[in-house]
Design a protein around this motif. Structure first.
Motif, mmCIF file in Angstrom:
data_model
loop_
_atom_site.group_PDB
_atom_site.id
_atom_site.type_symbol
_atom_site.label_atom_id
_atom_site.label_comp_id
_atom_site.label_asym_id
_atom_site.label_seq_id
_atom_site.Cartn_x
_atom_site.Cartn_y
_atom_site.Cartn_z
ATOM 1 N N THR A 91 11.359 -29.227 -53.635
ATOM 2 C CA THR A 91 10.749 -30.277 -52.825
ATOM 3 C C THR A 91 9.601 -29.703 -52.012
ATOM 4 O OG1 THR A 91 12.857 -31.432 -52.696
ATOM 5 C CG2 THR A 91 11.210 -32.017 -51.053
ATOM 6 N N ALA A 92 9.813 -28.537 -51.433
ATOM 7 C CA ALA A 92 8.782 -27.890 -50.629
ATOM 8 C C ALA A 92 7.533 -27.626 -51.465
ATOM 9 C CB ALA A 92 9.315 -26.594 -50.031
ATOM 10 N N GLU A 93 7.707 -27.189 -52.702
ATOM 11 C CA GLU A 93 6.559 -26.916 -53.572
ATOM 12 C C GLU A 93 5.751 -28.174 -53.842
ATOM 13 O OE1 GLU A 93 7.600 -24.778 -57.151
ATOM 14 O OE2 GLU A 93 8.908 -23.438 -56.006
ATOM 15 N N ARG A 94 6.452 -29.296 -54.071
ATOM 16 C CA ARG A 94 5.751 -30.552 -54.344
ATOM 17 C C ARG A 94 4.885 -30.975 -53.166
ATOM 18 N NH1 ARG A 94 10.559 -34.117 -56.561
ATOM 19 N NH2 ARG A 94 11.178 -33.497 -54.504
ATOM 20 N N PHE A 95 5.390 -30.759 -51.961
ATOM 21 C CA PHE A 95 4.663 -31.201 -50.782
ATOM 22 C C PHE A 95 3.589 -30.219 -50.335
ATOM 23 C CE2 PHE A 95 8.368 -33.994 -50.437
ATOM 24 C CZ PHE A 95 7.708 -35.208 -50.285
ATOM 25 N N SER A 96 3.571 -29.024 -50.898
ATOM 26 C CA SER A 96 2.561 -28.040 -50.540
ATOM 27 C C SER A 96 1.160 -28.538 -50.906
ATOM 28 C CB SER A 96 2.853 -26.713 -51.233
ATOM 29 O OG SER A 96 1.963 -25.738 -50.791
ATOM 30 N N SER A 106 -4.043 -31.375 -49.271
ATOM 31 C CA SER A 106 -4.960 -32.517 -49.312
ATOM 32 C C SER A 106 -5.127 -33.163 -47.938
ATOM 33 C CB SER A 106 -4.505 -33.546 -50.346
ATOM 34 O OG SER A 106 -3.321 -34.192 -49.932
ATOM 35 N N PHE A 107 -4.088 -33.114 -47.102
ATOM 36 C CA PHE A 107 -4.185 -33.652 -45.749
ATOM 37 C C PHE A 107 -4.971 -32.716 -44.830
ATOM 38 C CE2 PHE A 107 -1.115 -37.262 -44.775
ATOM 39 C CZ PHE A 107 -1.014 -37.681 -46.089
ATOM 40 N N ASP A 108 -4.938 -31.433 -45.116
ATOM 41 C CA ASP A 108 -5.613 -30.422 -44.294
ATOM 42 C C ASP A 108 -7.086 -30.371 -44.683
ATOM 43 O OD1 ASP A 108 -6.247 -28.287 -42.670
ATOM 44 O OD2 ASP A 108 -5.229 -26.799 -43.919
ATOM 45 N N ARG A 132 8.836 -30.981 -42.651
ATOM 46 C CA ARG A 132 9.923 -31.650 -41.925
ATOM 47 C C ARG A 132 9.603 -33.123 -41.684
ATOM 48 N NH1 ARG A 132 10.286 -26.623 -39.356
ATOM 49 N NH2 ARG A 132 8.972 -27.259 -37.622
ATOM 50 N N LEU A 133 8.318 -33.437 -41.547
ATOM 51 C CA LEU A 133 7.904 -34.814 -41.302
ATOM 52 C C LEU A 133 8.022 -35.672 -42.562
ATOM 53 C CD1 LEU A 133 6.576 -36.848 -39.300
ATOM 54 C CD2 LEU A 133 4.369 -36.073 -40.194
ATOM 55 N N VAL A 134 7.613 -35.135 -43.704
ATOM 56 C CA VAL A 134 7.518 -35.962 -44.920
ATOM 57 C C VAL A 134 8.650 -35.793 -45.910
ATOM 58 C CG1 VAL A 134 4.999 -36.107 -44.785
ATOM 59 C CG2 VAL A 134 6.045 -34.308 -46.154
ATOM 60 N N ALA A 135 9.374 -34.691 -45.868
ATOM 61 C CA ALA A 135 10.425 -34.446 -46.857
ATOM 62 C C ALA A 135 11.787 -34.564 -46.185
ATOM 63 C CB ALA A 135 10.272 -33.062 -47.472
ATOM 64 N N PRO A 136 12.593 -35.488 -46.646
ATOM 65 C CA PRO A 136 13.921 -35.601 -46.049
ATOM 66 C C PRO A 136 14.754 -34.366 -46.387
ATOM 67 C CG PRO A 136 13.758 -37.004 -47.980
ATOM 68 C CD PRO A 136 12.395 -36.426 -47.739
ATOM 69 N N PRO A 137 15.563 -33.898 -45.446
ATOM 70 C CA PRO A 137 16.413 -32.741 -45.735
ATOM 71 C C PRO A 137 17.482 -33.119 -46.760
ATOM 72 C CG PRO A 137 16.960 -33.671 -43.597
ATOM 73 C CD PRO A 137 15.755 -34.424 -44.116
ATOM 74 N N ARG A 170 0.193 -29.425 -30.910
ATOM 75 C CA ARG A 170 -0.344 -30.737 -31.276
ATOM 76 C C ARG A 170 -1.006 -30.742 -32.650
ATOM 77 N NH1 ARG A 170 -3.170 -33.050 -25.995
ATOM 78 N NH2 ARG A 170 -3.672 -34.636 -27.532
ATOM 79 N N LEU A 171 -0.590 -29.783 -33.490
ATOM 80 C CA LEU A 171 -1.029 -29.679 -34.876
ATOM 81 C C LEU A 171 0.201 -29.422 -35.729
ATOM 82 C CD1 LEU A 171 -4.038 -27.261 -34.304
ATOM 83 C CD2 LEU A 171 -4.201 -29.715 -34.785
ATOM 84 N N LEU A 172 0.123 -29.782 -37.010
ATOM 85 C CA LEU A 172 1.231 -29.539 -37.924
ATOM 86 C C LEU A 172 0.889 -28.406 -38.881
ATOM 87 C CD1 LEU A 172 2.190 -33.202 -38.940
ATOM 88 C CD2 LEU A 172 3.234 -31.768 -37.177
ATOM 89 N N ASP A 173 1.696 -27.345 -38.856
ATOM 90 C CA ASP A 173 1.545 -26.344 -39.912
ATOM 91 C C ASP A 173 2.328 -26.860 -41.117
ATOM 92 O OD1 ASP A 173 4.287 -25.701 -39.609
ATOM 93 O OD2 ASP A 173 3.845 -23.978 -38.339
ATOM 94 N N GLU A 174 2.336 -26.118 -42.196
ATOM 95 C CA GLU A 174 2.953 -26.622 -43.421
ATOM 96 C C GLU A 174 4.447 -26.892 -43.261
ATOM 97 O OE1 GLU A 174 3.009 -25.798 -48.231
ATOM 98 O OE2 GLU A 174 1.694 -24.615 -46.947
#
Length: 147
Positions: A6-11, A16-18, A69-74, A60-64
């Motif tokens: 899951t982590a790889e997919r969201f990388s 693209s967001f960065d 944690r924001l987009v991928a449910p545990p 106030r910034l999101l690292d990877e």
């Protein structure tokens, strides 16, 4: 815990967001990408609240990892348990066959320091071989582990 696949997919999604490729996503970048992805305007306040909800270090910034944690449910406990069982099953199974045979069980038990003969291994397999095919498939292995 988030599964590695899951982590790889969201990388790539993170990349693209960065937009400025600084390794962090700001509320502004989040708003721009959400507008592009969803086609809807997200207020500055909502974007800042989203960032704040996952911002572990308070910058106030999101690292990877924070973005993940924001987009991928545990994983649920059941998903994590099933993944662990699959890893354990893989240690005993015949590679490519998807089952535990008496000989593969005997080999793994020997590696673990328990010398068992082939007949003893057949008897162990027989106890949990629910469909009578002489081997233990993953579903039978799960039943065995729950026993």
């Amino acid at each position: 815990m988030v599964h590695a696949a899951t982590a790889e997919r969201f990388s790539s999604l993170f990349a693209s967001f960065d937009r400025d490729a600084d390794g962090r996503i700001s509320a502004v970048e989040l708003r721009l990408c959400m507008k592009a992805a969803l086609g809807e305007e997200v207020s500055a306040e909502d974007a800042e609240a989203l960032v704040a909800s996952a911002d572990a270090d308070g910058d106030r910034l999101l690292d990877e990892q924070e973005f993940l944690r924001l987009v991928a449910p545990p994983e649920t406990e059941e998903e994590e348990r099933c993944r662990g069982l699959r890893e354990a099953f893989a240690m005993y199974e015949v590679k490519g066959e998807g089952c535990i045979t008496p000989s593969s069980l005997m080999r793994m038990l020997a590696r673990l320091g328990s010398e068992q003969g082939i007949e003893e291994c057949r008897a162990m397999i027989h106890r949990f071989d629910l469909n009578g095919d002489g081997v233990v498939c993953f579903d039978e292995f799960k039943v065995m582990m729950d026993a």
